[in-house]
Design a protein around this motif. Structure first.
Motif, PDB file in Angstrom:
ATOM      1  N   SER A   1       0.722  -1.645  -0.054  1.00  0.00           N
ATOM      2  CA  SER A   1       0.030   0.478  -0.034  1.00  0.00           C
ATOM      3  C   SER A   1       1.218   1.239   0.271  1.00  0.00           C
ATOM      4  CB  SER A   1      -0.897   0.135   0.897  1.00  0.00           C
ATOM      5  OG  SER A   1       0.044  -0.306   1.931  1.00  0.00           O
ATOM      6  N   SER A   2       1.859   1.730   0.453  1.00  0.00           N
ATOM      7  CA  SER A   2       2.454   2.546   0.218  1.00  0.00           C
ATOM      8  C   SER A   2       4.876   2.335   0.025  1.00  0.00           C
ATOM      9  CB  SER A   2       2.878   3.232   1.782  1.00  0.00           C
ATOM     10  OG  SER A   2       3.265   2.767   1.911  1.00  0.00           O
ATOM     11  N   GLY A   3       5.277   2.406  -0.326  1.00  0.00           N
ATOM     12  CA  GLY A   3       6.437   2.024   0.324  1.00  0.00           C
ATOM     13  C   GLY A   3       7.374   2.310   1.404  1.00  0.00           C
ATOM     14  N   THR A   4       6.522   2.754   2.402  1.00  0.00           N
ATOM     15  CA  THR A   4       7.032   2.788   4.032  1.00  0.00           C
ATOM     16  C   THR A   4       6.376   1.093   3.833  1.00  0.00           C
ATOM     17  OG1 THR A   4       6.477   4.938   3.888  1.00  0.00           O
ATOM     18  CG2 THR A   4       6.104   3.630   6.152  1.00  0.00           C
ATOM     19  N   ALA A   5       5.791   1.051   4.064  1.00  0.00           N
ATOM     20  CA  ALA A   5       4.807  -0.658   3.934  1.00  0.00           C
ATOM     21  C   ALA A   5       5.778  -1.251   3.404  1.00  0.00           C
ATOM     22  CB  ALA A   5       3.588  -0.655   3.582  1.00  0.00           C
TER      23      ALA A   5
ATOM     24  N   ASN B   1       4.245  12.149  -6.475  1.00  0.00           N
ATOM     25  CA  ASN B   1       5.037  12.923  -7.262  1.00  0.00           C
ATOM     26  C   ASN B   1       6.400  11.957  -7.488  1.00  0.00           C
ATOM     27  OD1 ASN B   1       6.016  10.829  -4.235  1.00  0.00           O
ATOM     28  ND2 ASN B   1       7.594  13.712  -4.092  1.00  0.00           N
ATOM     29  N   LYS B   2       6.396  10.483  -7.389  1.00  0.00           N
ATOM     30  CA  LYS B   2       7.470   9.597  -8.004  1.00  0.00           C
ATOM     31  C   LYS B   2       7.066   9.281  -9.482  1.00  0.00           C
ATOM     32  CE  LYS B   2       8.689   9.266  -3.969  1.00  0.00           C
ATOM     33  NZ  LYS B   2       8.793   8.009  -2.552  1.00  0.00           N
ATOM     34  N   GLN B   3       8.204   9.016 -10.313  1.00  0.00           N
ATOM     35  CA  GLN B   3       8.318   8.965 -11.517  1.00  0.00           C
ATOM     36  C   GLN B   3       6.688   8.165 -12.302  1.00  0.00           C
ATOM     37  OE1 GLN B   3      10.539   8.306  -9.174  1.00  0.00           O
ATOM     38  NE2 GLN B   3      12.946   8.422  -9.891  1.00  0.00           N
TER      39      GLN B   3
ATOM     40  N   PHE C   1      10.213   0.205  -3.753  1.00  0.00           N
ATOM     41  CA  PHE C   1      10.127   0.993  -4.535  1.00  0.00           C
ATOM     42  C   PHE C   1       8.628   1.893  -4.581  1.00  0.00           C
ATOM     43  CE2 PHE C   1      11.343  -1.864  -8.132  1.00  0.00           C
ATOM     44  CZ  PHE C   1      12.749  -0.948  -8.858  1.00  0.00           C
ATOM     45  N   ALA C   2       7.997   2.844  -4.708  1.00  0.00           N
ATOM     46  CA  ALA C   2       7.769   3.983  -3.620  1.00  0.00           C
ATOM     47  C   ALA C   2       6.305   4.558  -5.175  1.00  0.00           C
ATOM     48  CB  ALA C   2       7.767   4.776  -2.845  1.00  0.00           C
ATOM     49  N   PHE C   3       5.122   4.857  -5.325  1.00  0.00           N
ATOM     50  CA  PHE C   3       4.219   5.307  -6.034  1.00  0.00           C
ATOM     51  C   PHE C   3       3.961   6.607  -5.530  1.00  0.00           C
ATOM     52  CE2 PHE C   3       4.600   0.405  -6.888  1.00  0.00           C
ATOM     53  CZ  PHE C   3       5.505   0.380  -7.507  1.00  0.00           C
TER      54      PHE C   3
ATOM     55  N   ASP D   1      17.360  -2.050   0.633  1.00  0.00           N
ATOM     56  CA  ASP D   1      17.342  -1.175  -0.573  1.00  0.00           C
ATOM     57  C   ASP D   1      16.445  -0.272  -0.976  1.00  0.00           C
ATOM     58  OD1 ASP D   1      18.500   1.237  -2.341  1.00  0.00           O
ATOM     59  OD2 ASP D   1      18.121  -0.686  -4.486  1.00  0.00           O
ATOM     60  N   ASP D   2      16.258   0.894   0.057  1.00  0.00           N
ATOM     61  CA  ASP D   2      14.925   1.948   0.094  1.00  0.00           C
ATOM     62  C   ASP D   2      15.548   2.814  -1.509  1.00  0.00           C
ATOM     63  OD1 ASP D   2      13.790   4.013  -0.451  1.00  0.00           O
ATOM     64  OD2 ASP D   2      14.591   4.829   2.033  1.00  0.00           O
ATOM     65  N   CYS D   3      14.844   2.207  -3.081  1.00  0.00           N
ATOM     66  CA  CYS D   3      15.053   2.940  -4.234  1.00  0.00           C
ATOM     67  C   CYS D   3      13.718   2.943  -4.280  1.00  0.00           C
ATOM     68  CB  CYS D   3      15.477   1.563  -5.172  1.00  0.00           C
ATOM     69  SG  CYS D   3      15.187   0.016  -4.806  1.00  0.00           S
ATOM     70  N   CYS D   4      13.424   3.725  -3.608  1.00  0.00           N
ATOM     71  CA  CYS D   4      11.993   5.017  -3.552  1.00  0.00           C
ATOM     72  C   CYS D   4      11.864   5.770  -4.440  1.00  0.00           C
ATOM     73  CB  CYS D   4      11.010   4.123  -2.283  1.00  0.00           C
ATOM     74  SG  CYS D   4      10.511   3.218  -1.331  1.00  0.00           S
ATOM     75  N   GLU D   5      12.515   6.041  -4.276  1.00  0.00           N
ATOM     76  CA  GLU D   5      13.587   7.032  -5.253  1.00  0.00           C
ATOM     77  C   GLU D   5      13.859   6.858  -6.814  1.00  0.00           C
ATOM     78  OE1 GLU D   5      15.187  10.390  -3.067  1.00  0.00           O
ATOM     79  OE2 GLU D   5      13.056  10.484  -2.265  1.00  0.00           O
ATOM     80  N   ALA D   6      13.721   5.168  -7.216  1.00  0.00           N
ATOM     81  CA  ALA D   6      14.855   5.586  -8.157  1.00  0.00           C
ATOM     82  C   ALA D   6      14.761   4.224  -9.053  1.00  0.00           C
ATOM     83  CB  ALA D   6      16.759   5.207  -7.683  1.00  0.00           C
TER      84      ALA D   6
ATOM     85  N   PHE E   1      20.390  11.935   5.194  1.00  0.00           N
ATOM     86  CA  PHE E   1      19.824  12.710   4.151  1.00  0.00           C
ATOM     87  C   PHE E   1      18.967  11.715   3.622  1.00  0.00           C
ATOM     88  CE2 PHE E   1      20.578  15.221   0.204  1.00  0.00           C
ATOM     89  CZ  PHE E   1      20.562  16.509   0.703  1.00  0.00           C
ATOM     90  N   THR E   2      17.648  11.720   3.982  1.00  0.00           N
ATOM     91  CA  THR E   2      16.759  11.030   2.675  1.00  0.00           C
ATOM     92  C   THR E   2      15.272  11.027   4.004  1.00  0.00           C
ATOM     93  OG1 THR E   2      15.926   8.490   3.134  1.00  0.00           O
ATOM     94  CG2 THR E   2      16.700   8.604   4.935  1.00  0.00           C
ATOM     95  N   PHE E   3      14.155  10.411   3.366  1.00  0.00           N
ATOM     96  CA  PHE E   3      13.031  10.592   3.627  1.00  0.00           C
ATOM     97  C   PHE E   3      12.807   9.663   4.766  1.00  0.00           C
ATOM     98  CE2 PHE E   3       8.650   9.658   3.357  1.00  0.00           C
ATOM     99  CZ  PHE E   3       8.171  10.530   2.970  1.00  0.00           C
TER     100      PHE E   3
HETATM  101  C1  LIG Z   1       8.776   8.280  -0.841  1.00  0.00           C
HETATM  102  C2  LIG Z   1       9.574   7.928  -0.292  1.00  0.00           C
HETATM  103  C3  LIG Z   1       9.756   6.669   0.090  1.00  0.00           C
HETATM  104  C4  LIG Z   1       8.157   5.903   0.217  1.00  0.00           C
HETATM  105  O1  LIG Z   1       7.019   7.014   0.512  1.00  0.00           O
HETATM  106  P1  LIG Z   1       5.098   6.595   0.566  1.00  0.00           P
HETATM  107  O2  LIG Z   1       5.085   8.306   0.899  1.00  0.00           O
HETATM  108  O3  LIG Z   1       5.099   6.051   2.164  1.00  0.00           O
HETATM  109  O4  LIG Z   1       5.191   5.812  -0.495  1.00  0.00           O
HETATM  110  C5  LIG Z   1      10.439   6.200   1.241  1.00  0.00           C
HETATM  111  N1  LIG Z   1      11.908   6.312   1.363  1.00  0.00           N
HETATM  112  C6  LIG Z   1      12.428   7.321  -0.180  1.00  0.00           C
HETATM  113  C7  LIG Z   1      13.440   7.865   0.462  1.00  0.00           C
HETATM  114  C8  LIG Z   1      11.400   7.746  -0.528  1.00  0.00           C
HETATM  115  O5  LIG Z   1      11.524   9.492  -1.179  1.00  0.00           O
END
Ligand SMILES: *Cc1c(COP(=O)(O)O)cnc(C)c1O
Length: 368
Positions: A56-60, A181-183, A176-178, A152-157, A82-84
């Motif tokens: 359901s999310s990149g965080t999940a 604002n993501k790609q 990955f995250a969607f 690998d937090d490749c949510c931005e890549a 230096f990350t989210f």
């Molecule tokens: C976007 C992002 C996530 C995941 O974000 P969600 O809002 O939960 O989808 C995780 N790590 C990084 C570095 C991000 O940019």
């Protein structure tokens, strides 16, 4: 102000996307269905992994990976500041101890030398982040992290490459995250990618309230979560990921327009892309010279109708993190970089005229 408003980010939605979501809506299957399966197959193909699990999310995705790897109390996990926040929160949810590491001054990715410096007998894992769509220095990371679990937090890549190899395929698992604002977007959504069949199986169970894959609906094998991706989101994901190359190319074109125009300005450093890295442009972040008043620049741009953000704001300086870990030391490069980085409006739909406007405003702000 002239021309249409310039937004910080924008999803790229076309008629095919709309039709795909409508078809899913009319199909009668709105949860745990064929769209999520198709999206998983496409994501595994993009990452070059054997398995993918839609969530359901990149965080999940990050949380499920940390949980599935059995990382918890007493374990130290190295993570950049230096990350989210999600990179860190996935560690905190499981009661593990984050140990912040500093970054490289040019790509802003975790500095591999810091892994050797901070690793102790309690270190279990490294949360690697591919910041802004630029791959971390994976060869050096793998060498320094020998014997540790790599996530690998490749949510931005999504779609980025390191020495020709797709991100998502490094470490034990990638996320990955969607978010819009993501790609590519699914509204809200995320994906776990891995070559490890057991890890994929546990993540599938964790996202679905701990149910066994073949088990009865009311058979719960472990404490799980509702991290499922719905079929409307998955249908949008299928449609978007089919256009990934085109969407990334549009973003790369906008990044190129920015860099061409900004390279000449002497108080602006344009993003660095290493020769062996194929960037997946998530944001366009410049670094201002030390003598520039960034807040004043942000204000001047805003008055001109151009949004911009100080980005990232380091995690070890966030109120909740300071409260949890009052003893955290300074991270020299992170703190230096974070006072000077500025994200400009960025998405694949920006026109040349809009890029010119942003650059013109930035130039005026710097001269003013
Ligand atoms: C976007 C992002 C996530 C995941 O974000 P969600 O809002 O939960 O989808 C995780 N790590 C990084 C570095 C991000 O940019």
């Amino acid at each position: 102000m002239n021309g249409p408003a310039i937004s910080m980010s924008a999803p790229d939605i076309d008629d095919d996307d709309v039709r795909a979501v409508e078809a899913a809506l009319r199909s009668g299957v709105l949860g745990l269905g064929p769209q999520a399966e198709a999206f998983e197959q496409a994501a595994a193909w993009v990452a070059g992994t054997a398995h993918a699990v839609a969530v359901s999310s990149g965080t999940a995705a990050l949380h499920a990976i940390v949980r599935a790897l059995g990382i918890g109390p007493g374990d130290e996990v190295l993570v950049p500041s230096f990350t989210f926040a999600a990179s860190l929160n996935a560690i905190l949810y499981e009661g593990a101890t984050p140990v912040f590491v500093d970054i490289e001054p040019d790509t802003y990715n975790l500095d591999p030398a810091q892994i050797e410096r901070h690793r102790t007998g309690a270190t279990r894992a490294v949360m690697v982040v591919d910041v802004f769509g630029h791959s971390a220095e994976w060869d050096a990371v793998e060498q320094a992290a020998e014997g540790l679990l790599l996530i690998d937090d490749c949510c931005e890549a999504i779609g980025a490459r390191y020495r020709g190899r797709s991100l998502g395929s490094f470490g034990r698992a990638g996320a990955f995250a969607f978010y819009p604002n993501k790609q590519i977007t699914t509204g809200e959504g995320g994906m776990i990618v891995t070559d490890d069949p057991e890890l994929a199986r546990i993540c599938r169970s964790l996202r679905n309230q701990g149910r066994g894959e073949m088990g009865a609906w009311l058979q719960h094998e472990r404490l799980g979560f509702n991290y499922r991706m719905d079929e409307l989101s998955a249908a949008l994901g299928v449609s978007q990921i089919a256009r990934l190359d085109a969407l990334l190319a549009k973003r790369a074109r906008v990044a190129e327009m920015y860099s061409e125009r900004l390279e000449g300005l002497d108080r602006v450093h344009v993003p660095v892309v290493r020769d062996h890295v194929t960037m997946s442009w998530f944001v366009y972040v410049v670094r201002l010279a030390a003598n520039v008043d960034r807040d004043a620049v942000i204000e001047t741009l805003a008055a001109d109708g151009v949004p911009s953000r100080a980005y990232f704001s380091p995690l070890h300086l966030q109120p909740y993190v300071r409260e949890l870990f009052p003893g955290t030391g300074t991270l020299a490069v992170t703190e230096q970089v974070a006072t000077r980085t500025l994200a400009l409006p960025f998405h694949g739909g920006l026109s040349e005229a809009q890029v010119d406007r942003v650059v013109g405003s930035l130039q005026a702000a710097l001269d003013g």
